[in-house]
Design an enzyme around this catalytic site. Sequence first.
Site, PDB file in Angstrom:
ATOM      1  N   ASP A  26       9.305   3.024  -5.843  1.00  0.00           N
ATOM      2  CA  ASP A  26       9.788   2.894  -4.212  1.00  0.00           C
ATOM      3  C   ASP A  26      11.233   2.971  -4.479  1.00  0.00           C
ATOM      4  O   ASP A  26      11.884   2.228  -5.567  1.00  0.00           O
ATOM      5  CB  ASP A  26       9.265   2.006  -3.681  1.00  0.00           C
ATOM      6  CG  ASP A  26       7.396   2.035  -3.734  1.00  0.00           C
ATOM      7  OD1 ASP A  26       7.266   3.063  -3.185  1.00  0.00           O
ATOM      8  OD2 ASP A  26       7.025   1.264  -3.633  1.00  0.00           O
ATOM      9  N   ARG A  33       8.343  -5.889  -3.170  1.00  0.00           N
ATOM     10  CA  ARG A  33       8.622  -6.568  -2.604  1.00  0.00           C
ATOM     11  C   ARG A  33      10.125  -7.989  -2.630  1.00  0.00           C
ATOM     12  O   ARG A  33       9.567  -8.800  -2.511  1.00  0.00           O
ATOM     13  CB  ARG A  33       7.103  -7.398  -1.962  1.00  0.00           C
ATOM     14  CG  ARG A  33       6.220  -7.104  -1.486  1.00  0.00           C
ATOM     15  CD  ARG A  33       5.170  -7.628  -0.481  1.00  0.00           C
ATOM     16  NE  ARG A  33       4.578  -6.248   0.009  1.00  0.00           N
ATOM     17  CZ  ARG A  33       3.649  -5.947  -1.052  1.00  0.00           C
ATOM     18  NH1 ARG A  33       2.205  -6.325  -2.003  1.00  0.00           N
ATOM     19  NH2 ARG A  33       2.239  -5.033  -1.091  1.00  0.00           N
TER      20      ARG A  33
END
Length: 360
Positions: A271, A112
Amino acid sequence: METWQKILQASVTSPGALLRRYGIDPAPLEAVVERYPMRVNPYYLGLIHAVGDPIWRQAIPSALEIEDHVCCADPLAEEEQSPVANLVHRYPDRVLFMVCSECAMYCRFCTRKRKVGGEHMRVTRETIAAGIDYIRANPQIRDVILSGGDPLLLGDENLEEILEQLRRIPSVEIIRIGSRVPVVLPQRITTNLVRLLRRYHPLYLNTHFNHPDEITPTSAKACARLADAGIPLGNQTVLMRGINDDPRVMKRLMQKLLAIRVRPYYIYQADLVQGTEHFRTTVEEGLEVIKALRGHTSGLAVPAYVIDAPGGGGKIPLLPDYLQQLGDTVLLKNYRGDSYTYRNAQPDMEPLEDAMVRAV
Ligand SMILES: *Cc1c(COP(=O)(O)O)cnc(C)c1O
Ligand code: SF4
């Protein structure tokens, strides 16, 4: 003893301090921290043995973060899957609920990265109230994962208010907290905090250790306090180049986690997050890590290896090739690579009751 707030306040938040401490040129890093904030508190800074070591790489900005254009700010489509701000509803029966925009450290590899610690992430009384209303209005949600940012950076009162409101919703069966605080600011796990948390059982906590050097007497004590309060502890590790992609390092980490009563839960394939390309490994390397764990050490030390599917498909488990189907036999390979066969049951067998009557 220093309070966690004081330790946090003493964090290094700009590259200039790195020159004084380590003699490295901070200039190329100024642009990096303008885009992605830096915060390394003195406790975590103290775990660094040498410039460039696995602790350093997780905490200290790198110019590579702004040179990478690999993919996306939000590869998991979290924003698209948020029916209200800061709440991701991807799976039928559970949600991820971001209740704090701050972290005790801004990890360089963060998924994030696009929002934590910056002005793009607004957590307010209103967003929290809207999240709780959404959970109340959707009784299929039986599992709420508090995340962020780091929920344990909230003050005790704010955290308790959220837990209390969630517990008043009958359809919420379990609450999970996702927090890196036991690793990066273990002093936050105070007796008061633990006394508060244990009032909201069944409560689970998943933490995030990535390297054996993060397991210290202080972080072990934080985990012991939580475990003594009956909070089952899990761990999520991100597989990262130069940090834990050596199977021996990962095995040691998993074993040491069990020794502090933390059960390895997931190893994540990194990711496709913009600014983190330098941490990524191949999937094959991840499978090698799992092969080096399964059978070679306690089964409890073997987490699921998953890729969080780009586009928001959720976590997908990856396994080495242990299994092959050959007609009515199953061909199996064990951890040493030896082959075994297992004769399968017939798929079209008659129902058990009929078979038993015939046998009488
Ligand atoms: C990881 C995640 C969960 C929880 O997944 P589990 O496999 O149940 O641990 C839930 N929602 C979102 C959006 C997630 O990313
Ligand atoms: S603590 Fe978690 S959310 Fe915060 S920066 Fe680190 S990885 Fe990201």
